[in-house]
Design a protein around this motif. Structure first.
Motif, PDB file in Angstrom:
ATOM      1  N   ALA A  17       0.767  -1.365   0.149  1.00 35.59           N
ATOM      2  CA  ALA A  17      -0.231  -0.249  -0.043  1.00 35.59           C
ATOM      3  C   ALA A  17       0.906   1.061  -0.120  1.00 35.59           C
ATOM      4  CB  ALA A  17      -0.813  -0.089   1.163  1.00 35.59           C
ATOM      5  N   GLY A  18       0.477   2.334  -0.665  1.00 38.28           N
ATOM      6  CA  GLY A  18       1.064   3.479  -0.645  1.00 38.28           C
ATOM      7  C   GLY A  18       0.714   3.978   0.708  1.00 38.28           C
ATOM      8  N   THR A  39       5.234   0.613  -4.005  1.00 39.52           N
ATOM      9  CA  THR A  39       4.279   1.805  -4.258  1.00 39.52           C
ATOM     10  C   THR A  39       4.715   3.102  -3.310  1.00 39.52           C
ATOM     11  OG1 THR A  39       2.399   0.325  -4.662  1.00 39.52           O
ATOM     12  CG2 THR A  39       1.970   2.718  -4.506  1.00 39.52           C
ATOM     13  N   ALA A  41       3.872   6.387  -1.987  1.00 46.14           N
ATOM     14  CA  ALA A  41       2.802   7.298  -1.369  1.00 46.14           C
ATOM     15  C   ALA A  41       3.059   8.914  -1.946  1.00 46.14           C
ATOM     16  CB  ALA A  41       2.729   7.359   0.137  1.00 46.14           C
ATOM     17  N   ASN A  68       0.641   6.342  -5.463  1.00 45.67           N
ATOM     18  CA  ASN A  68      -0.304   6.309  -4.803  1.00 45.67           C
ATOM     19  C   ASN A  68      -0.829   7.904  -4.654  1.00 45.67           C
ATOM     20  OD1 ASN A  68      -1.396   6.594  -1.350  1.00 45.67           O
ATOM     21  ND2 ASN A  68      -2.661   5.212  -2.901  1.00 45.67           N
ATOM     22  N   THR A  97      -1.926   3.764  -8.261  1.00 44.09           N
ATOM     23  CA  THR A  97      -3.218   3.523  -7.191  1.00 44.09           C
ATOM     24  C   THR A  97      -3.745   4.558  -6.524  1.00 44.09           C
ATOM     25  OG1 THR A  97      -1.840   3.081  -5.248  1.00 44.09           O
ATOM     26  CG2 THR A  97      -1.726   1.437  -6.665  1.00 44.09           C
ATOM     27  N   THR A  98      -5.105   4.533  -6.403  1.00 42.80           N
ATOM     28  CA  THR A  98      -5.687   5.591  -5.724  1.00 42.80           C
ATOM     29  C   THR A  98      -6.472   5.109  -4.455  1.00 42.80           C
ATOM     30  OG1 THR A  98      -7.905   5.434  -6.701  1.00 42.80           O
ATOM     31  CG2 THR A  98      -6.526   6.578  -8.189  1.00 42.80           C
ATOM     32  N   PHE A  99      -6.523   6.012  -3.500  1.00 39.04           N
ATOM     33  CA  PHE A  99      -7.288   5.622  -2.189  1.00 39.04           C
ATOM     34  C   PHE A  99      -8.601   6.417  -2.602  1.00 39.04           C
ATOM     35  CE2 PHE A  99      -9.075   6.784   1.743  1.00 39.04           C
ATOM     36  CZ  PHE A  99      -8.882   5.438   2.540  1.00 39.04           C
ATOM     37  N   GLN A 120      -8.796   1.780  -5.039  1.00 39.31           N
ATOM     38  CA  GLN A 120      -9.099   1.141  -3.772  1.00 39.31           C
ATOM     39  C   GLN A 120     -10.612   1.730  -3.236  1.00 39.31           C
ATOM     40  OE1 GLN A 120      -7.387  -0.136   0.654  1.00 39.31           O
ATOM     41  NE2 GLN A 120      -6.146   1.385  -0.644  1.00 39.31           N
TER      42      GLN A 120
END
Ligand SMILES: Cc1cc2nc3c(=O)[nH]c(=O)nc-3n(C[C@H](O)[C@H](O)[C@H](O)COP(=O)(O)O)c2cc1C
Length: 336
Positions: A17-18, A39, A41, A68, A97-99, A120
């Motif tokens: 995870a970032g 990844t 962040a 991320n 990746t996106t939160f 995500q």
């Protein structure tokens, strides 16, 4: 070939995870070199620092890595500027990746480069919305996860609901994965792989404060709690953290400065209830700061390098999958 591995070009169907303030250049590089999805962040980082960081990682690994973004903590303009900076330096085999759901423009900025967009989310409706935005991978975050929470369902329920709606989607689950056996269970439950954060916090290359690292190793799932307390800088999103004096206190205390952290040469004050994690450069009342941690801390019992963590996970995962017990059939390694 496992679809998550194939899509992202990984040796192991696992994305690190970032993590803002934790997952910097070194962690991302080492996880990527070890064959999982390293990844970086981007959190609230300015574009010029992002450009430099992505360039540095790209020079240190030829394996895939990603960046991320967290659209809900940046303005839409900053999010797109971060992506523009990152994508300008990210090798062709990189991913984003996106939160939470990205804006339509931000999603298009990624997909039109041909790089995988990994989104995500925490609800079945957001999973459908992410696919409409062009997501190539859905990361389903359950309430077991460390950090900010995108929904209210345990990961198994969320996975079941989304898999039923979207049988063909490439899915990673987030929350509860710290070992190769956890990863194998995620696969058996219908996911293509997983995203993990907590297990990487105590690694040598993580930027977390030494006390934060030690606390995660010592913690059991019961030592974590979902709270809304750490809302300065990231409001209105519940988060799973390690319990401390502030999470157990009923009253809200004044948001006076309790620590400082360094940004370049400057020292930045950190107010009580800040969403900022304690990092290597933080000094002050570390104990009172937000130490995001998932229930998977139960199975995080040692501090090691990121490469050793990935190696161990891979070894355990391959051991679990080498013999499918029910059918008694051998699975060729390339299919895992
Ligand atoms: C210390 C920490 C910081 C996090 N920061 C971010 C972040 O900056 N961006 C993001 O997309 N997710 C972040 N997350 C959440 C992860 O994406 C993921 O949902 C979570 O780590 C999965 O659960 P696990 O920690 O039990 O593996 C963070 C998680 C932790 C533990």
């Amino acid at each position: 070939m496992n679809r998550l591995r194939a899509l992202l070009g990984l040796q192991l169907p696992l994305i690190q995870a970032g993590m803002g303030g934790v997952a910097g250049i070194r962690l991302c590089t080492e996880v990527s070199r070890a064959g999982a999805g390293g990844t970086l962040a981007l959190y609230k980082e300015p574009p010029d620092r992002i450009r430099e960081a992505v360039r540095e990682i790209a020079a240190a690994t030829s394996r895939p890595f990603g960046v991320n973004v967290i659209p809900e903590v940046t303005s839409p303009e900053l999010c797109r500027a971060q992506l523009d900076a990152a994508l300008g330096e990210l090798p062709d085999n990189g991913y984003v990746t996106t939160f939470g759901l990205p804006g339509a423009d931000a999603a298009r900025d990624v997909t039109r480069t041909g790089r995988p967009l990994v989104v995500q989310i925490g609800t079945p409706d957001d999973a459908s919305a992410a696919l409409r935005l062009g997501a190539d991978v859905l990361v389903l975050q359950g309430t077991e996860a460390g950090g900010h929470l995108l929904g209210e369902l345990p990961v198994a329920e969320l996975l079941y609901a989304v898999r039923t709606r979207h049988p063909d989607a490439v899915i990673a689950m987030a929350g509860g994965v710290a070992t190769g056996a956890d990863l194998a269970r995620a696969r058996s439950a219908g996911a293509d792989g997983a995203m993990a954060g907590t297990v990487f916090v105590p690694t040598t290359e993580s930027m977390a404060h030494p006390l934060f690292k030690r606390r995660i190793v010592e913690a059991r799932a019961d030592d974590t709690v979902v709270t809304g307390r750490y809302d300065i800088g990231w409001p209105a999103r519940p988060h799973r953290v390690l319990r401390n004096a502030l999470t157990e206190e009923n009253r809200r205390l004044p948001a006076t400065f309790i620590a400082t952290t360094r940004l370049g040469a400057a020292r930045i004050p950190v107010p009580r209830y800040s969403a900022t994690v304690p990092g290597v450069r933080t000094e002050g009342r570390i104990d009172e700061m937000a130490m995001y941690c998932g229930t998977s801390c139960d199975r995080v019992t040692a501090q090691d390098t990121a490469a050793a963590v990935v190696r161990k996970l891979r070894h355990e995962y391959e051991h679990e999958l080498s013999y499918e017990r029910e059918g008694g059939t051998w699975t060729a390694p390339s299919n895992r």
